[in-house]
Design a protein around this motif. Sequence first.
Motif, PDB file in Angstrom:
ATOM      1  N   CYS A  85     -12.716  16.933  25.280  1.00 44.36           N
ATOM      2  CA  CYS A  85     -11.390  16.846  25.899  1.00 44.36           C
ATOM      3  C   CYS A  85     -10.512  15.724  25.359  1.00 44.36           C
ATOM      4  O   CYS A  85      -9.279  15.807  25.445  1.00 44.36           O
ATOM      5  CB  CYS A  85     -11.523  16.655  27.409  1.00 44.36           C
ATOM      6  SG  CYS A  85     -12.694  17.760  28.229  1.00 44.36           S
ATOM      7  N   HIS A  89      -6.481  15.405  25.693  1.00 44.36           N
ATOM      8  CA  HIS A  89      -6.082  14.795  26.958  1.00 44.36           C
ATOM      9  C   HIS A  89      -6.174  13.271  26.951  1.00 44.36           C
ATOM     10  O   HIS A  89      -5.889  12.646  27.973  1.00 44.36           O
ATOM     11  CB  HIS A  89      -6.913  15.385  28.092  1.00 44.36           C
ATOM     12  CG  HIS A  89      -6.631  16.841  28.333  1.00 44.36           C
ATOM     13  ND1 HIS A  89      -5.454  17.288  28.895  1.00 44.36           N
ATOM     14  CD2 HIS A  89      -7.358  17.959  28.061  1.00 44.36           C
ATOM     15  CE1 HIS A  89      -5.478  18.607  28.986  1.00 44.36           C
ATOM     16  NE2 HIS A  89      -6.613  19.037  28.485  1.00 44.36           N
ATOM     17  N   SER A 100      -2.957  16.257  20.044  1.00 50.59           N
ATOM     18  CA  SER A 100      -2.145  16.236  21.266  1.00 50.59           C
ATOM     19  C   SER A 100      -0.664  16.224  20.950  1.00 50.59           C
ATOM     20  O   SER A 100       0.150  16.808  21.663  1.00 50.59           O
ATOM     21  CB  SER A 100      -2.504  15.013  22.117  1.00 50.59           C
ATOM     22  OG  SER A 100      -2.072  13.809  21.515  1.00 50.59           O
ATOM     23  N   PRO A 107      -0.420  18.715  26.364  1.00 49.59           N
ATOM     24  CA  PRO A 107      -1.436  18.582  27.397  1.00 49.59           C
ATOM     25  C   PRO A 107      -1.242  17.297  28.190  1.00 49.59           C
ATOM     26  O   PRO A 107      -0.792  16.295  27.636  1.00 49.59           O
ATOM     27  CB  PRO A 107      -2.748  18.536  26.592  1.00 49.59           C
ATOM     28  CG  PRO A 107      -2.354  18.068  25.235  1.00 49.59           C
ATOM     29  CD  PRO A 107      -0.967  18.587  25.007  1.00 49.59           C
TER      30      PRO A 107
END
Length: 220
Positions: A85, A89, A100, A107
Amino acid sequence: MKIMTKQVAMLIIATAAALFALILLLAWMGAYNFGADVQHSRPVFSAIEFARERSISVRAADIKVPPLNDEAALVKGAGNYEAMCAQCHLVPGKAETELSRGLYPGPPNLSKVAVQPAEAFWIIKHGVKASGMPAWGKSMSDEDIWHLVAFVRKLPELNATQYSAMVKSSSGHSHAGTADEEMQGMSHAEQDNGHAQEQGSETSTPRSEPAHPHKDGEQH
Protein backbone atom coordinates in the motif's frame (compact mmCIF):
# COMPACT_ATOMS: atom_id res chain seq x y z
CA MET A 1 -55.29 16.82 -19.03
CA LYS A 2 -54.47 13.32 -20.23
CA ILE A 3 -53.33 14.71 -23.60
CA MET A 4 -51.03 17.19 -21.85
CA THR A 5 -49.56 14.43 -19.65
CA LYS A 6 -48.92 12.26 -22.71
CA GLN A 7 -47.21 15.14 -24.51
CA VAL A 8 -44.95 15.82 -21.52
CA ALA A 9 -44.05 12.15 -21.29
CA MET A 10 -43.20 12.02 -25.01
CA LEU A 11 -41.09 15.18 -24.67
CA ILE A 12 -39.13 13.67 -21.77
CA ILE A 13 -38.55 10.44 -23.70
CA ALA A 14 -37.45 12.33 -26.82
CA THR A 15 -35.07 14.53 -24.80
CA ALA A 16 -33.54 11.52 -23.04
CA ALA A 17 -33.11 9.72 -26.36
CA ALA A 18 -31.43 12.79 -27.89
CA LEU A 19 -29.05 13.12 -24.93
CA PHE A 20 -28.18 9.41 -25.11
CA ALA A 21 -27.51 9.68 -28.84
CA LEU A 22 -25.30 12.74 -28.24
CA ILE A 23 -23.32 10.88 -25.57
CA LEU A 24 -22.80 7.93 -27.92
CA LEU A 25 -21.67 10.29 -30.70
CA LEU A 26 -19.19 12.05 -28.43
CA ALA A 27 -17.86 8.70 -27.19
CA TRP A 28 -17.42 7.45 -30.77
CA MET A 29 -15.56 10.65 -31.66
CA GLY A 30 -13.24 10.19 -28.66
CA ALA A 31 -14.20 13.65 -27.46
CA TYR A 32 -13.77 12.90 -23.76
CA ASN A 33 -10.14 12.85 -22.63
CA PHE A 34 -9.51 9.81 -20.40
CA GLY A 35 -5.86 10.70 -19.78
CA ALA A 36 -4.95 10.47 -16.10
CA ASP A 37 -3.09 13.78 -16.40
CA VAL A 38 -6.30 15.67 -17.28
CA GLN A 39 -8.82 16.17 -14.48
CA HIS A 40 -12.54 15.60 -14.82
CA SER A 41 -14.73 18.66 -14.95
CA ARG A 42 -16.16 19.60 -11.55
CA PRO A 43 -19.70 18.27 -12.32
CA VAL A 44 -18.33 14.95 -13.62
CA PHE A 45 -15.92 14.54 -10.69
CA SER A 46 -18.63 15.38 -8.15
CA ALA A 47 -21.06 12.91 -9.72
CA ILE A 48 -18.48 10.10 -9.74
CA GLU A 49 -17.39 10.88 -6.18
CA PHE A 50 -20.98 10.92 -4.90
CA ALA A 51 -21.84 7.63 -6.63
CA ARG A 52 -18.65 5.96 -5.37
CA GLU A 53 -19.10 7.07 -1.76
CA ARG A 54 -22.75 6.02 -1.66
CA SER A 55 -21.93 2.66 -3.25
CA ILE A 56 -19.27 1.91 -0.64
CA SER A 57 -21.33 3.23 2.27
CA VAL A 58 -24.37 1.12 1.39
CA ARG A 59 -22.35 -2.08 0.94
CA ALA A 60 -20.29 -1.57 4.10
CA ALA A 61 -23.29 -0.79 6.31
CA ASP A 62 -23.79 -4.39 7.51
CA ILE A 63 -20.12 -5.27 8.03
CA LYS A 64 -19.39 -6.14 11.66
CA VAL A 65 -16.09 -4.66 12.81
CA PRO A 66 -14.02 -6.92 15.09
CA PRO A 67 -11.69 -5.61 17.84
CA LEU A 68 -8.80 -3.81 16.13
CA ASN A 69 -6.39 -3.12 18.98
CA ASP A 70 -4.45 -6.40 19.02
CA GLU A 71 -0.73 -5.56 18.82
CA ALA A 72 0.17 -8.66 16.79
CA ALA A 73 -2.51 -7.79 14.22
CA LEU A 74 -1.19 -4.23 13.97
CA VAL A 75 2.36 -5.45 13.40
CA LYS A 76 1.29 -7.92 10.72
CA GLY A 77 -0.76 -5.21 9.07
CA ALA A 78 2.30 -2.94 9.08
CA GLY A 79 4.32 -5.43 7.03
CA ASN A 80 1.59 -5.85 4.45
CA TYR A 81 0.96 -2.11 4.26
CA GLU A 82 4.62 -1.42 3.54
CA ALA A 83 4.68 -4.08 0.81
CA MET A 84 1.28 -3.49 -0.79
CA CYS A 85 0.00 0.00 0.00
CA ALA A 86 2.80 2.44 0.83
CA GLN A 87 3.67 3.34 -2.77
CA CYS A 88 0.19 4.72 -3.38
CA HIS A 89 -1.09 5.68 0.07
CA LEU A 90 2.26 6.90 1.48
CA VAL A 91 3.80 6.70 4.95
CA PRO A 92 4.66 9.20 7.70
CA GLY A 93 7.48 11.56 6.82
CA LYS A 94 7.68 10.62 3.12
CA ALA A 95 6.92 12.68 0.05
CA GLU A 96 4.70 11.63 -2.83
CA THR A 97 5.97 8.73 -4.92
CA GLU A 98 6.04 8.51 -8.70
CA LEU A 99 3.09 6.15 -8.54
CA SER A 100 0.91 8.24 -6.21
CA ARG A 101 1.69 11.39 -8.20
CA GLY A 102 0.63 9.77 -11.48
CA LEU A 103 -2.68 8.28 -10.37
CA TYR A 104 -6.00 10.07 -10.95
CA PRO A 105 -8.03 10.38 -8.89
CA GLY A 106 -5.17 10.65 -6.42
CA PRO A 107 -5.18 8.00 -3.67
CA PRO A 108 -5.70 9.36 -0.14
CA ASN A 109 -2.62 9.83 2.04
CA LEU A 110 -3.52 7.33 4.75
CA SER A 111 -0.78 8.62 7.05
CA LYS A 112 -2.91 11.76 7.42
CA VAL A 113 -6.50 10.62 6.80
CA ALA A 114 -8.69 8.77 9.30
CA VAL A 115 -10.69 5.84 7.89
CA GLN A 116 -13.97 4.17 8.80
CA PRO A 117 -13.09 0.51 9.54
CA ALA A 118 -16.07 -1.12 7.80
CA GLU A 119 -15.66 0.99 4.66
CA ALA A 120 -11.88 0.45 4.65
CA PHE A 121 -12.44 -3.33 4.87
CA TRP A 122 -14.89 -3.25 1.95
CA ILE A 123 -12.56 -1.14 -0.20
CA ILE A 124 -9.50 -3.31 0.50
CA LYS A 125 -11.42 -6.50 -0.17
CA HIS A 126 -13.36 -5.46 -3.27
CA GLY A 127 -11.27 -2.62 -4.73
CA VAL A 128 -12.68 0.37 -6.59
CA LYS A 129 -13.30 0.41 -10.33
CA ALA A 130 -11.24 2.79 -12.49
CA SER A 131 -9.24 4.11 -9.55
CA GLY A 132 -6.12 1.94 -9.43
CA MET A 133 -7.33 0.31 -6.19
CA PRO A 134 -7.19 -3.48 -6.63
CA ALA A 135 -9.49 -6.05 -5.01
CA TRP A 136 -7.07 -7.56 -2.48
CA GLY A 137 -9.78 -10.01 -1.42
CA LYS A 138 -8.78 -12.15 -4.39
CA SER A 139 -5.54 -13.05 -2.59
CA MET A 140 -6.04 -12.06 1.07
CA SER A 141 -8.23 -13.70 3.72
CA ASP A 142 -10.73 -11.59 5.66
CA GLU A 143 -8.53 -11.97 8.75
CA ASP A 144 -5.50 -10.56 6.93
CA ILE A 145 -7.60 -7.69 5.57
CA TRP A 146 -8.75 -6.83 9.10
CA HIS A 147 -5.10 -6.75 10.20
CA LEU A 148 -4.47 -4.23 7.44
CA VAL A 149 -7.54 -2.21 8.45
CA ALA A 150 -6.32 -2.15 12.05
CA PHE A 151 -2.96 -0.77 10.96
CA VAL A 152 -4.43 1.81 8.56
CA ARG A 153 -6.67 3.02 11.39
CA LYS A 154 -3.58 3.44 13.60
CA LEU A 155 -1.35 4.96 10.91
CA PRO A 156 -2.24 8.67 11.33
CA GLU A 157 -1.07 8.45 14.95
CA LEU A 158 2.42 7.26 13.98
CA ASN A 159 5.50 9.31 13.18
CA ALA A 160 8.21 8.14 10.77
CA THR A 161 10.28 6.43 13.49
CA GLN A 162 7.30 4.56 14.93
CA TYR A 163 6.17 3.48 11.49
CA SER A 164 9.63 2.16 10.61
CA ALA A 165 9.87 0.27 13.91
CA MET A 166 6.53 -1.48 13.35
CA VAL A 167 7.46 -2.49 9.81
CA LYS A 168 10.84 -3.84 10.97
CA SER A 169 9.18 -5.86 13.74
CA SER A 170 6.78 -7.46 11.25
CA SER A 171 7.42 -10.49 9.05
CA GLY A 172 7.03 -8.32 5.96
CA HIS A 173 4.66 -9.31 3.17
CA SER A 174 2.81 -12.22 4.76
CA HIS A 175 -0.69 -13.37 3.91
CA ALA A 176 -2.48 -16.09 1.98
CA GLY A 177 -1.51 -15.87 -1.70
CA THR A 178 2.02 -14.48 -1.25
CA ALA A 179 4.90 -15.95 -3.22
CA ASP A 180 6.13 -18.25 -0.42
CA GLU A 181 2.72 -19.88 0.02
CA GLU A 182 2.20 -20.18 -3.73
CA MET A 183 5.54 -22.00 -3.99
CA GLN A 184 4.25 -24.65 -1.58
CA GLY A 185 1.61 -25.66 -4.11
CA MET A 186 4.06 -25.98 -7.03
CA SER A 187 5.70 -29.15 -8.26
CA HIS A 188 9.38 -29.69 -7.42
CA ALA A 189 10.32 -28.91 -11.02
CA GLU A 190 8.44 -25.63 -10.95
CA GLN A 191 10.03 -24.69 -7.62
CA ASP A 192 13.51 -25.57 -8.91
CA ASN A 193 12.94 -23.42 -12.00
CA GLY A 194 11.83 -20.50 -9.82
CA HIS A 195 14.87 -20.85 -7.57
CA ALA A 196 17.16 -21.03 -10.61
CA GLN A 197 15.74 -17.78 -11.95
CA GLU A 198 16.27 -16.12 -8.56
CA GLN A 199 19.87 -17.32 -8.41
CA GLY A 200 20.51 -16.14 -11.94
CA SER A 201 19.27 -12.68 -11.07
CA GLU A 202 21.40 -12.61 -7.91
CA THR A 203 24.60 -13.53 -9.74
CA SER A 204 24.18 -11.00 -12.51
CA THR A 205 26.68 -8.16 -12.68
CA PRO A 206 25.50 -5.27 -10.50
CA ARG A 207 25.18 -1.83 -11.99
CA SER A 208 27.65 0.77 -10.86
CA GLU A 209 24.81 3.33 -10.75
CA PRO A 210 21.11 2.88 -10.08
CA ALA A 211 19.10 2.39 -13.27
CA HIS A 212 16.17 4.39 -11.92
CA PRO A 213 17.36 7.25 -9.71
CA HIS A 214 14.90 9.05 -7.49
CA LYS A 215 14.91 12.41 -5.81
CA ASP A 216 15.44 12.57 -2.06
CA GLY A 217 12.26 11.71 -0.18
CA GLU A 218 10.84 9.44 -2.86
CA GLN A 219 10.35 5.77 -2.14
CA HIS A 220 12.15 3.11 -4.17
